[in-house]
Design a protein around this motif. Structure first.
Motif, PDB file in Angstrom:
ATOM      1  N   LEU A  36      23.470 -42.048 122.695  1.00  0.00           N
ATOM      2  CA  LEU A  36      23.081 -40.664 122.966  1.00  0.00           C
ATOM      3  C   LEU A  36      21.628 -40.445 122.586  1.00  0.00           C
ATOM      4  CD1 LEU A  36      26.232 -39.908 121.169  1.00  0.00           C
ATOM      5  CD2 LEU A  36      25.895 -38.677 123.289  1.00  0.00           C
ATOM      6  N   TYR A  37      20.983 -39.517 123.283  1.00  0.00           N
ATOM      7  CA  TYR A  37      19.590 -39.171 123.051  1.00  0.00           C
ATOM      8  C   TYR A  37      19.526 -37.892 122.222  1.00  0.00           C
ATOM      9  CZ  TYR A  37      14.674 -38.249 124.127  1.00  0.00           C
ATOM     10  OH  TYR A  37      13.329 -38.023 124.041  1.00  0.00           O
ATOM     11  N   VAL A  38      18.701 -37.874 121.172  1.00  0.00           N
ATOM     12  CA  VAL A  38      18.548 -36.694 120.327  1.00  0.00           C
ATOM     13  C   VAL A  38      17.592 -35.719 121.014  1.00  0.00           C
ATOM     14  CG1 VAL A  38      17.821 -35.810 118.082  1.00  0.00           C
ATOM     15  CG2 VAL A  38      18.966 -38.043 118.232  1.00  0.00           C
ATOM     16  N   GLN A  39      18.107 -34.544 121.385  1.00  0.00           N
ATOM     17  CA  GLN A  39      17.320 -33.527 122.083  1.00  0.00           C
ATOM     18  C   GLN A  39      16.781 -32.442 121.163  1.00  0.00           C
ATOM     19  OE1 GLN A  39      20.358 -32.386 125.024  1.00  0.00           O
ATOM     20  NE2 GLN A  39      18.977 -33.212 126.568  1.00  0.00           N
ATOM     21  N   GLN A  40      17.513 -32.177 120.073  1.00  0.00           N
ATOM     22  CA  GLN A  40      17.109 -31.088 119.177  1.00  0.00           C
ATOM     23  C   GLN A  40      17.782 -31.278 117.827  1.00  0.00           C
ATOM     24  OE1 GLN A  40      17.672 -27.288 121.026  1.00  0.00           O
ATOM     25  NE2 GLN A  40      17.374 -26.167 119.129  1.00  0.00           N
ATOM     26  N   GLY A  41      17.196 -30.689 116.801  1.00  0.00           N
ATOM     27  CA  GLY A  41      17.806 -30.730 115.482  1.00  0.00           C
ATOM     28  C   GLY A  41      16.849 -31.347 114.477  1.00  0.00           C
ATOM     29  N   PRO A  42      17.240 -31.398 113.236  1.00  0.00           N
ATOM     30  CA  PRO A  42      18.559 -31.010 112.751  1.00  0.00           C
ATOM     31  C   PRO A  42      18.715 -29.506 112.564  1.00  0.00           C
ATOM     32  CG  PRO A  42      17.243 -31.792 110.918  1.00  0.00           C
ATOM     33  CD  PRO A  42      16.401 -31.948 112.160  1.00  0.00           C
ATOM     34  N   ALA A  43      19.972 -29.093 112.589  1.00  0.00           N
ATOM     35  CA  ALA A  43      20.358 -27.729 112.245  1.00  0.00           C
ATOM     36  C   ALA A  43      21.415 -27.846 111.154  1.00  0.00           C
ATOM     37  CB  ALA A  43      20.923 -27.011 113.464  1.00  0.00           C
ATOM     38  N   ASP A  44      21.361 -26.967 110.177  1.00  0.00           N
ATOM     39  CA  ASP A  44      22.335 -26.997 109.092  1.00  0.00           C
ATOM     40  C   ASP A  44      23.422 -25.961 109.338  1.00  0.00           C
ATOM     41  OD1 ASP A  44      21.021 -28.999 107.587  1.00  0.00           O
ATOM     42  OD2 ASP A  44      19.603 -27.508 106.840  1.00  0.00           O
ATOM     43  N   ALA A  45      24.683 -26.420 109.287  1.00  0.00           N
ATOM     44  CA  ALA A  45      25.830 -25.528 109.428  1.00  0.00           C
ATOM     45  C   ALA A  45      27.024 -26.172 108.741  1.00  0.00           C
ATOM     46  CB  ALA A  45      26.143 -25.275 110.901  1.00  0.00           C
ATOM     47  N   ASP A  46      27.828 -25.367 108.087  1.00  0.00           N
ATOM     48  CA  ASP A  46      29.030 -25.850 107.398  1.00  0.00           C
ATOM     49  C   ASP A  46      28.704 -26.977 106.423  1.00  0.00           C
ATOM     50  OD1 ASP A  46      30.685 -24.033 108.827  1.00  0.00           O
ATOM     51  OD2 ASP A  46      30.727 -25.418 110.525  1.00  0.00           O
ATOM     52  N   LEU A  48      26.625 -29.318 106.642  1.00  0.00           N
ATOM     53  CA  LEU A  48      26.352 -30.579 107.338  1.00  0.00           C
ATOM     54  C   LEU A  48      25.110 -30.433 108.202  1.00  0.00           C
ATOM     55  CD1 LEU A  48      29.987 -31.316 108.521  1.00  0.00           C
ATOM     56  CD2 LEU A  48      28.749 -32.590 106.775  1.00  0.00           C
ATOM     57  N   ARG A  49      24.525 -31.575 108.576  1.00  0.00           N
ATOM     58  CA  ARG A  49      23.403 -31.582 109.523  1.00  0.00           C
ATOM     59  C   ARG A  49      23.944 -31.892 110.911  1.00  0.00           C
ATOM     60  NH1 ARG A  49      17.762 -33.701 107.387  1.00  0.00           N
ATOM     61  NH2 ARG A  49      17.239 -31.571 106.870  1.00  0.00           N
ATOM     62  N   TRP A  50      23.433 -31.166 111.908  1.00  0.00           N
ATOM     63  CA  TRP A  50      23.886 -31.292 113.288  1.00  0.00           C
ATOM     64  C   TRP A  50      22.691 -31.578 114.178  1.00  0.00           C
ATOM     65  CZ3 TRP A  50      29.112 -30.099 114.613  1.00  0.00           C
ATOM     66  CH2 TRP A  50      29.892 -29.644 113.544  1.00  0.00           C
ATOM     67  N   PHE A  51      22.931 -32.327 115.255  1.00  0.00           N
ATOM     68  CA  PHE A  51      21.902 -32.640 116.237  1.00  0.00           C
ATOM     69  C   PHE A  51      22.433 -32.374 117.634  1.00  0.00           C
ATOM     70  CE2 PHE A  51      20.642 -35.070 112.569  1.00  0.00           C
ATOM     71  CZ  PHE A  51      19.264 -34.980 112.576  1.00  0.00           C
ATOM     72  N   LEU A  52      21.562 -31.888 118.515  1.00  0.00           N
ATOM     73  CA  LEU A  52      21.906 -31.730 119.922  1.00  0.00           C
ATOM     74  C   LEU A  52      21.701 -33.086 120.587  1.00  0.00           C
ATOM     75  CD1 LEU A  52      22.719 -29.998 122.340  1.00  0.00           C
ATOM     76  CD2 LEU A  52      20.291 -29.408 122.613  1.00  0.00           C
ATOM     77  N   LEU A  53      22.779 -33.643 121.132  1.00  0.00           N
ATOM     78  CA  LEU A  53      22.762 -34.981 121.715  1.00  0.00           C
ATOM     79  C   LEU A  53      23.153 -34.939 123.180  1.00  0.00           C
ATOM     80  CD1 LEU A  53      24.743 -36.792 118.863  1.00  0.00           C
ATOM     81  CD2 LEU A  53      22.260 -36.526 119.068  1.00  0.00           C
TER      82      LEU A  53
END
Length: 76
Positions: A36-46, A48-53
């Motif tokens: 997968l290609y990382v398009q955006q992030g990181p974002a913190d929620a719950d 945890l760190r999240w990335f738009l893939l």
């Protein structure tokens, strides 16, 4: 990190969601080994760190612990 590829490493695959966090809508689950290609992030929620893939067809937010940075040249 933006612009890099990652690989799904969890045995159950990587779960993509419409936003960062568990309270956002489910998109799909991609199997272990998916690149997968990382398009955006990181974002913190719950807590945890999240990335738009994206796999080139589908995209969604995934937890950082479901993928690992992966140096690979994507073949068109």
């Amino acid at each position: 990190r933006l612009g890099i590829y990652v690989k799904a490493v969890k045995p159950d695959g990587v779960i993509l969601r419409k936003g960062a966090g568990f309270d956002t809508d489910y998109v799909t689950t991609l199997p272990i080994g998916t690149i997968l290609y990382v398009q955006q992030g990181p974002a913190d929620a719950d807590s945890l760190r999240w990335f738009l893939l994206s796999d080139g067809v589908r995209s969604g937010w995934a937890r950082q612990d479901e993928v690992v940075a992966y140096a690979v040249k994507k073949v068109p």
